[in-house]
Design a protein around this motif. Structure first.
Motif, short mmCIF file in Angstrom:
data_model
loop_
_atom_site.label_atom_id
_atom_site.label_comp_id
_atom_site.label_asym_id
_atom_site.label_seq_id
_atom_site.Cartn_x
_atom_site.Cartn_y
_atom_site.Cartn_z
N GLU A 78 -4.10 26.56 -9.17
CA GLU A 78 -4.49 26.85 -7.79
C GLU A 78 -4.13 28.27 -7.36
O GLU A 78 -4.96 28.95 -6.73
N GLN A 82 -7.06 31.11 -6.23
CA GLN A 82 -7.02 31.89 -5.00
C GLN A 82 -7.14 33.38 -5.28
O GLN A 82 -7.91 34.10 -4.62
N TYR A 136 -10.75 32.81 -0.79
CA TYR A 136 -9.60 32.13 -0.20
C TYR A 136 -9.14 32.88 1.04
O TYR A 136 -8.75 34.05 0.98
N VAL A 176 -10.88 20.54 -5.67
CA VAL A 176 -10.38 20.93 -6.98
C VAL A 176 -9.98 19.67 -7.73
O VAL A 176 -9.15 18.89 -7.26
#
Length: 237
Positions: A78, A82, A136, A176
């Motif tokens: 993650e 981003q 993001y 996700v």
């Protein structure tokens, strides 16, 4: 050098008269020759230093260029996603080559979706960086949509082309999903899946899949009904 392999110490014919002037001339000629050889050697040495210096310069430039390649932002998915989504350089560095594109077979062929005589999907290899449009947004702590491309050297900050802070809509259905420890799928808009895989050094964007539920229809009646329904004009538009 004489026939016995030794260097002769006799003077050349034009200097055999024994005059001091001749001897002086010979000495002068020898000094000039020595100075010339020394100058040539110095020139070669200096040339060697210049070439060596230029070589160091080239190596230095190459090292400097290599040092500009971005490092993996994170081995955790993650944080990687981003950073990857907001950096043009990261998108170039960590998009697998070739990058794959998967889409319905009927999109580029004169066939009907669901026809069992043909494959449902086609996968093609391409080149270049990821073209996904999600970014993001640190303020919202969510992924938002921005249609502008990110070029190498550019970093997405949420600032519009007018220099002011822009507003960007949250990506619909952004999700996700971990498929395995080395495979994540990013699903969004209800019709797209981006696949990322962990390799030895970092995560890589490897495939974009354009979904079309109609390819799973029951042939032939349901498929044709759905095609007719999709072809009808939308009264809300």
């Amino acid at each position: 050098m004489n026939s016995q392999g030794r260097y002769s110490t006799s003077l050349p014919p034009y200097l055999r008269r024994g005059s001091r002037r001749s001897l002086g001339l010979a000495a002068s000629l020898l000094l000039i020759a020595c100075d010339g050889n020394a100058a040539n050697e110095a020139g070669h040495a200096q040339s060697g230093r210049v070439e060596k210096s230029a070589g160091v310069g080239r190596v230095s430039n190459a090292v400097e260029q290599a040092s500009k390649a971005p490092a993996c932002p994170s081995k955790s998915f993650e944080p990687f996603l981003q950073a990857f989504s907001n950096s043009g350089d990261l998108r170039v560095a960590f998009t697998a080559q070739p990058v794959k594109s998967k889409y319905p077979y009927y999109w580029k062929n004169n066939t009907e979706p669901g026809d069992p005589r043909y494959p449902k999907w086609v996968t093609e290899d391409g080149r270049g960086a990821a073209t996904s449009k999600y970014r993001y947004d640190e303020k919202q702590k969510k992924f938002v949509r921005d249609e502008r491309d990110l070029k190498p050297g550019q970093v997405w900050t949420g600032i519009g082309s007018d220099g002011k802070e822009g507003w960007f809509p949250v990506v619909d259905g952004f999700q996700v999903e971990q498929v395995s420890p080395t495979h994540y799928d990013v699903k969004y808009n209800g019709n797209a899946v981006d696949t990322y895989e962990l390799r030895s050094d970092c995560w890589y964007y490897v495939q974009h899949w354009a979904l079309e539920p109609i390819v799973d229809c029951k042939w032939p009646d349901e498929c044709r009904r759905r095609r007719e329904y999709e072809a009808e004009p939308n009264p809300m538009r």
